[in-house]
Design an enzyme around this catalytic site. Structure first.
Site, mmCIF file in Angstrom:
data_model
loop_
_atom_site.group_PDB
_atom_site.id
_atom_site.type_symbol
_atom_site.label_atom_id
_atom_site.label_comp_id
_atom_site.label_asym_id
_atom_site.label_seq_id
_atom_site.Cartn_x
_atom_site.Cartn_y
_atom_site.Cartn_z
ATOM 1 N N SER A 55 7.688 -12.366 -98.058
ATOM 2 C CA SER A 55 7.307 -13.663 -98.634
ATOM 3 C C SER A 55 6.978 -13.567 -100.117
ATOM 4 O O SER A 55 6.387 -12.581 -100.587
ATOM 5 C CB SER A 55 6.059 -14.159 -97.892
ATOM 6 O OG SER A 55 5.468 -15.230 -98.586
ATOM 7 N N GLU B 54 4.639 -15.033 -101.300
ATOM 8 C CA GLU B 54 3.168 -14.956 -101.368
ATOM 9 C C GLU B 54 2.722 -13.549 -101.792
ATOM 10 O O GLU B 54 1.593 -13.373 -102.265
ATOM 11 C CB GLU B 54 2.557 -15.283 -100.006
ATOM 12 C CG GLU B 54 2.371 -16.754 -99.734
ATOM 13 C CD GLU B 54 1.247 -17.384 -100.557
ATOM 14 O OE1 GLU B 54 0.125 -16.868 -100.547
ATOM 15 O OE2 GLU B 54 1.516 -18.389 -101.228
ATOM 16 N N TYR C 91 -3.045 -13.280 -95.625
ATOM 17 C CA TYR C 91 -1.625 -13.386 -95.244
ATOM 18 C C TYR C 91 -0.762 -12.603 -96.227
ATOM 19 O O TYR C 91 0.102 -11.805 -95.825
ATOM 20 C CB TYR C 91 -1.210 -14.871 -95.226
ATOM 21 C CG TYR C 91 0.286 -15.083 -95.115
ATOM 22 C CD1 TYR C 91 0.927 -15.025 -93.887
ATOM 23 C CD2 TYR C 91 1.060 -15.347 -96.256
ATOM 24 C CE1 TYR C 91 2.309 -15.221 -93.794
ATOM 25 C CE2 TYR C 91 2.433 -15.540 -96.165
ATOM 26 C CZ TYR C 91 3.055 -15.471 -94.933
ATOM 27 O OH TYR C 91 4.408 -15.657 -94.844
#
Ligand code: NAP
Ligand code: G4F
Length: 322
Positions: free
Chosen positions: A123, A125, A147
């Site tokens: 990801s 992220e 996460y």
């Protein structure tokens, strides 16, 4: 034709990937976790064409069993606790599933059939508090949530099993991708569903958090093709997938409300309940490696994506109230 195992087949990406692989005549095995109610909404249109088996990224033996029984040539690991705010409420569960779950699956592959090709859903992220703009495969990671931290672990264990055991394991670093099948808690779908409910007179307000955060949003259907392409290469390599364009949440609101003739400023309320302890302010991809080596180019523009999602939610909400 090859057999593919998809973990997370009941999620947004899993359902689009299953559609895509079926169109290529794959045998598709979908791993689902046990729950007291079925969560097959996104795959009900293909339920007769795929094989559903029970398994859980928490449970090593279920992963070994599925690898032994179906011996897939390709494994796409899309399962995760994927909602960033939940990762602050449930950081240990997030680490167990989103990080360690990947090691469990890699171990199952290594022991049962090390020739299996493995895709890990990494990801953007992971870039978090970004070290460079735009972000590419070599940009250092600086995750901003449990996460993001879990995904960094998952990324590196995928690289490590490739380097340690010569597995064909690749990490696709995907920027935000959305669709009418996106979960209602994610900001794009929350907005398009809110627009539909306001337009059809069910509510008058939409409560959101930080409107200034910027994301590189594409259409999920385009991204699952990129996942497949990564597993068809001669060499296992990691790739960034994104559009190369970024928009603020505020712009998404403007486009979605504007599409149905409304001004978002009349309906959107900024609500501190939806602020995050640490925010990712700006994500924007440099997808040039994927373009060069995979010939992957996203087809949907930002405006087309917004309109696709608003149209779908208008239909859905209208059906619910009829
Ligand atoms: P999603 O809609 O939230 O789907 C997540 C899937 O994981 C669901 O099928 C869920 O099953 C399953 N799952 C959760 N915990 C599990 C467990 N312990 N064992 C087995 N399955 C489990 O996510 P998505 O948007 O499709 O994203 C797919 C993957 O890509 C995720 O790993 C996500 O982190 C990653 N990713 C997504 C994006 C994006 O913009 N969408 C971008 C980058 C990376 P239930 O249906 O039972 O909940
Ligand atoms: O839609 P979001 O919840 O997605 P986020 O956090 O970017 O994560 C998604 O994309 C990642 C890829 O970069 C995936 F790995 C991950 O699994 C997931 O699919 O939030 C987007 C932005 C954030 O900056 C958030 O603060 O929207 C902002 N936002 C503003 N108001 C909101 C809200 N987000 C949500 N969910 N709800 C709001 O009311």
């Amino acid at each position: 034709m090859p057999t593919a195992l998809i973990t997370g087949i009941t999620g947004q990406d899993g359902s689009y990937l299953a559609d895509f692989l079926l169109s290529k005549d794959y045998t598709v095995i979908g791993m689902v976790r046990r729950s007291s109610t079925v969560t097959f909404e996104r795959i009900k249109h293909i339920q007769d064409e795929i094989t559903i088996i029970q398994g859980d990224l928490h449970d090593q033996s279920s992963l070994v069993d599925v690898m032994e029984e179906y011996r897939p040539e390709e494994v796409y690991n899309l399962a995760a606790q994927s909602f960033v705010p939940t990762s602050w409420n449930q950081p240990v569960l997030t680490g167990e599933v989103t990080a360690l779950g990947v090691t469990r699956l890699l171990e199952a592959i290594r022991h049962v059939n090390p020739k299996t090709r493995f895709y890990q859903a990494s990801s953007s992220e992971m870039f978090g508090k970004v070290r460079e703009v735009p972000q590419r495969e070599t940009t250092p990671f600086y995750p901003r949530s449990p996460y993001g931290v879990a995904k960094v672990y998952a990324h590196w264990i995928t690289v490590n099993y490739r380097e340690s055991y010569d597995l064909f394991s690749v990490s696709g670093i995907l920027f935000n991708h959305e669709s009418p099948r996106r979960g209602l808690e994610f900001v794009t779908r929350k907005i398009t569903n809110g627009v539909a409910r306001i337009k059809l007179g069910l509510t008058k307000e939409l409560h959101l958090g930080n409107l200034e955060a910027q994301r590189d949003w594409g259409f999920a259907g385009d991204y699952v093709e990129g996942m497949w392409l990564m597993l068809q290469q001669e060499q296992p390599r990691d790739y960034v997938l994104g559009t190369g364009q970024t928009h603020a949440v505020r712009e998404f609101c403007e486009a979605a409300f504007g599409y149905v003739g409304l001004d978002y400023r009349d309906y959107v309320i900024q609500d501190p309940r939806f602020y995050r302890p640490a925010e990712v302010d700006l994500l924007v991809a440099d997808p040039s490696k994927a373009k060069r080596e995979l010939n992957w180019i996203p087809k949907f523009s930002f405006t087309e994506l917004v309109q696709l999602m608003v149209d779908a939610d208008l239909k859905l909400v209208a059906k619910d109230i009829s």
